[in-house]
Design a protein around this motif. Structure first.
Motif, PDB file in Angstrom:
ATOM      1  N   SER A  89      37.523  17.323  11.355  1.00 23.92           N
ATOM      2  CA  SER A  89      36.606  16.541  12.180  1.00 23.92           C
ATOM      3  C   SER A  89      35.452  16.004  11.326  1.00 23.92           C
ATOM      4  CB  SER A  89      36.034  17.429  13.297  1.00 23.92           C
ATOM      5  OG  SER A  89      35.192  18.426  12.729  1.00 23.92           O
ATOM      6  N   PHE A  90      34.728  15.024  11.870  1.00 22.07           N
ATOM      7  CA  PHE A  90      33.551  14.506  11.178  1.00 22.07           C
ATOM      8  C   PHE A  90      32.498  15.595  11.023  1.00 22.07           C
ATOM      9  CE2 PHE A  90      35.277  10.291  12.085  1.00 22.07           C
ATOM     10  CZ  PHE A  90      35.013   9.647  10.888  1.00 22.07           C
ATOM     11  N   GLU A  91      32.400  16.475  12.035  1.00 22.02           N
ATOM     12  CA  GLU A  91      31.424  17.570  11.960  1.00 22.02           C
ATOM     13  C   GLU A  91      31.732  18.475  10.765  1.00 22.02           C
ATOM     14  OE1 GLU A  91      31.426  15.768  15.846  1.00 22.02           O
ATOM     15  OE2 GLU A  91      33.087  16.717  14.802  1.00 22.02           O
ATOM     16  N   LYS A  92      33.002  18.829  10.585  1.00 23.83           N
ATOM     17  CA  LYS A  92      33.381  19.655   9.438  1.00 23.83           C
ATOM     18  C   LYS A  92      33.223  18.860   8.135  1.00 23.83           C
ATOM     19  CE  LYS A  92      36.208  23.157  11.532  1.00 23.83           C
ATOM     20  NZ  LYS A  92      35.380  24.315  11.289  1.00 23.83           N
ATOM     21  N   GLY A  93      33.422  17.556   8.214  1.00 24.99           N
ATOM     22  CA  GLY A  93      33.208  16.708   7.041  1.00 24.99           C
ATOM     23  C   GLY A  93      31.753  16.735   6.595  1.00 24.99           C
ATOM     24  N   VAL A  94      30.835  16.726   7.559  1.00 24.25           N
ATOM     25  CA  VAL A  94      29.408  16.811   7.230  1.00 24.25           C
ATOM     26  C   VAL A  94      29.106  18.174   6.612  1.00 24.25           C
ATOM     27  CG1 VAL A  94      27.073  16.860   8.201  1.00 24.25           C
ATOM     28  CG2 VAL A  94      28.683  15.079   8.922  1.00 24.25           C
ATOM     29  N   GLU A  95      29.715  19.237   7.125  1.00 31.50           N
ATOM     30  CA  GLU A  95      29.555  20.561   6.520  1.00 31.50           C
ATOM     31  C   GLU A  95      30.013  20.530   5.062  1.00 31.50           C
ATOM     32  OE1 GLU A  95      31.167  24.006   8.559  1.00 31.50           O
ATOM     33  OE2 GLU A  95      30.862  23.013  10.485  1.00 31.50           O
ATOM     34  N   ALA A  96      31.154  19.859   4.814  1.00 30.23           N
ATOM     35  CA  ALA A  96      31.671  19.752   3.447  1.00 30.23           C
ATOM     36  C   ALA A  96      30.710  18.970   2.563  1.00 30.23           C
ATOM     37  CB  ALA A  96      33.049  19.091   3.454  1.00 30.23           C
ATOM     38  N   MET A  97      30.113  17.902   3.112  1.00 31.06           N
ATOM     39  CA  MET A  97      29.137  17.114   2.349  1.00 31.06           C
ATOM     40  C   MET A  97      27.939  17.969   1.947  1.00 31.06           C
ATOM     41  SD  MET A  97      29.076  13.626   4.578  1.00 31.06           S
ATOM     42  CE  MET A  97      30.598  13.025   5.279  1.00 31.06           C
ATOM     43  N   LYS A  98      27.446  18.764   2.910  1.00 32.03           N
ATOM     44  CA  LYS A  98      26.300  19.633   2.620  1.00 32.03           C
ATOM     45  C   LYS A  98      26.651  20.668   1.563  1.00 32.03           C
ATOM     46  CE  LYS A  98      24.172  19.051   7.156  1.00 32.03           C
ATOM     47  NZ  LYS A  98      23.875  19.689   8.450  1.00 32.03           N
ATOM     48  N   LEU A  99      27.833  21.252   1.668  1.00 32.64           N
ATOM     49  CA  LEU A  99      28.268  22.230   0.678  1.00 32.64           C
ATOM     50  C   LEU A  99      28.418  21.574  -0.691  1.00 32.64           C
ATOM     51  CD1 LEU A  99      29.212  25.042  -0.113  1.00 32.64           C
ATOM     52  CD2 LEU A  99      31.504  24.421   0.706  1.00 32.64           C
ATOM     53  N   ALA A 100      29.020  20.379  -0.719  1.00 34.50           N
ATOM     54  CA  ALA A 100      29.182  19.660  -1.982  1.00 34.50           C
ATOM     55  C   ALA A 100      27.830  19.361  -2.618  1.00 34.50           C
ATOM     56  CB  ALA A 100      29.967  18.360  -1.769  1.00 34.50           C
ATOM     57  N   GLY A 101      26.835  19.047  -1.792  1.00 36.84           N
ATOM     58  CA  GLY A 101      25.488  18.762  -2.293  1.00 36.84           C
ATOM     59  C   GLY A 101      24.831  19.959  -2.943  1.00 36.84           C
ATOM     60  N   SER A 102      25.298  21.154  -2.604  1.00 38.54           N
ATOM     61  CA  SER A 102      24.720  22.361  -3.186  1.00 38.54           C
ATOM     62  C   SER A 102      25.431  22.787  -4.477  1.00 38.54           C
ATOM     63  CB  SER A 102      24.784  23.506  -2.184  1.00 38.54           C
ATOM     64  OG  SER A 102      26.123  23.954  -2.011  1.00 38.54           O
ATOM     65  N   LEU A 103      26.450  22.051  -4.842  1.00 35.36           N
ATOM     66  CA  LEU A 103      27.232  22.407  -6.031  1.00 35.36           C
ATOM     67  C   LEU A 103      26.868  21.503  -7.206  1.00 35.36           C
ATOM     68  CD1 LEU A 103      30.661  22.751  -4.237  1.00 35.36           C
ATOM     69  CD2 LEU A 103      29.040  24.577  -4.785  1.00 35.36           C
ATOM     70  N   ALA A 104      27.042  22.006  -8.391  1.00 37.10           N
ATOM     71  CA  ALA A 104      26.749  21.215  -9.584  1.00 37.10           C
ATOM     72  C   ALA A 104      28.019  21.097 -10.408  1.00 37.10           C
ATOM     73  CB  ALA A 104      25.639  21.863 -10.405  1.00 37.10           C
ATOM     74  N   TYR A 105      28.617  19.925 -10.378  1.00 39.95           N
ATOM     75  CA  TYR A 105      29.814  19.660 -11.179  1.00 39.95           C
ATOM     76  C   TYR A 105      29.399  18.782 -12.344  1.00 39.95           C
ATOM     77  CZ  TYR A 105      34.137  17.577 -12.828  1.00 39.95           C
ATOM     78  OH  TYR A 105      35.167  17.143 -13.619  1.00 39.95           O
ATOM     79  N   GLN A 106      29.881  19.116 -13.520  1.00 44.96           N
ATOM     80  CA  GLN A 106      29.585  18.311 -14.693  1.00 44.96           C
ATOM     81  C   GLN A 106      30.878  17.734 -15.242  1.00 44.96           C
ATOM     82  OE1 GLN A 106      27.554  20.517 -17.753  1.00 44.96           O
ATOM     83  NE2 GLN A 106      25.826  19.136 -17.681  1.00 44.96           N
ATOM     84  N   ALA A 107      30.894  16.440 -15.476  1.00 44.53           N
ATOM     85  CA  ALA A 107      32.072  15.791 -16.051  1.00 44.53           C
ATOM     86  C   ALA A 107      32.317  16.297 -17.478  1.00 44.53           C
ATOM     87  CB  ALA A 107      31.893  14.286 -16.051  1.00 44.53           C
ATOM     88  N   PRO A 108      33.567  16.245 -17.916  1.00 44.83           N
ATOM     89  CA  PRO A 108      33.845  16.645 -19.309  1.00 44.83           C
ATOM     90  C   PRO A 108      33.067  15.786 -20.285  1.00 44.83           C
ATOM     91  CG  PRO A 108      35.869  16.356 -18.055  1.00 44.83           C
ATOM     92  CD  PRO A 108      34.759  15.855 -17.200  1.00 44.83           C
ATOM     93  N   GLN A 109      32.709  16.380 -21.385  1.00 46.30           N
ATOM     94  CA  GLN A 109      31.969  15.661 -22.432  1.00 46.30           C
ATOM     95  C   GLN A 109      32.895  14.715 -23.188  1.00 46.30           C
ATOM     96  OE1 GLN A 109      28.573  15.953 -22.981  1.00 46.30           O
ATOM     97  NE2 GLN A 109      28.641  17.163 -21.097  1.00 46.30           N
ATOM     98  N   GLU A 110      32.403  13.514 -23.441  1.00 45.68           N
ATOM     99  CA  GLU A 110      33.165  12.559 -24.251  1.00 45.68           C
ATOM    100  C   GLU A 110      32.730  12.664 -25.694  1.00 45.68           C
ATOM    101  OE1 GLU A 110      33.317   8.577 -22.751  1.00 45.68           O
ATOM    102  OE2 GLU A 110      33.192   9.274 -20.687  1.00 45.68           O
ATOM    103  N   ASP A 111      33.652  12.360 -26.591  1.00 41.77           N
ATOM    104  CA  ASP A 111      33.298  12.388 -28.030  1.00 41.77           C
ATOM    105  C   ASP A 111      32.531  11.179 -28.428  1.00 41.77           C
ATOM    106  OD1 ASP A 111      34.424  14.829 -28.522  1.00 41.77           O
ATOM    107  OD2 ASP A 111      36.398  13.987 -28.952  1.00 41.77           O
TER     108      ASP A 111
END
Length: 111
Positions: A89-111
């Motif tokens: 549902s959109f409600e669960k989607g918003v929960e996922a957005m909030k959770l994603a906002g609390s996470l820190a993902y870093q892209a792989p480093q390029e040479d």
């Protein structure tokens, strides 16, 4: 127990489509009882254009049940593809957005 929602897309074999053209029938009468027997609920189905011949929205108890349904449908013959897309549902989607906002993902480093 809350049911999970799935978009199901199916494509018939050429032979099955030829049979339906020769002897038109609504295939829902054979599918809905199976879904209900598994504790699921049939929300709706439509004939579609493009890669898939028909789509349906189905609720099932869990991923195991929807996978078993797809296996049974494919084993019965007449289908080329049975594609399952889990939906939330959109409600669960918003929960996922909030959770994603609390996470820190870093892209792989390029040479």
């Amino acid at each position: 127990m809350a049911l999970e929602t799935y978009l199901v897309q199916v494509a018939f074999t050429a032979e099955a489509m030829a049979g339906l053209v020769k002897h038109p029938e609504n295939r829902l009468s054979s599918m809905i009882p199976i879904v209900e027997k598994m504790g699921g609920k049939f929300i709706g189905s439509w004939i579609s254009f493009g890669e898939y011949d028909s789509i349906a929205v189905i609720e099932m108890p869990d991923h195991v049940h929807i996978k078993a349904f797809s296996m049974a449908a494919m084993a019965g013959g007449g289908l080329r593809h049975f594609h399952i897309t889990p939906m939330i549902s959109f409600e669960k989607g918003v929960e996922a957005m909030k959770l994603a906002g609390s996470l820190a993902y870093q892209a792989p480093q390029e040479d």
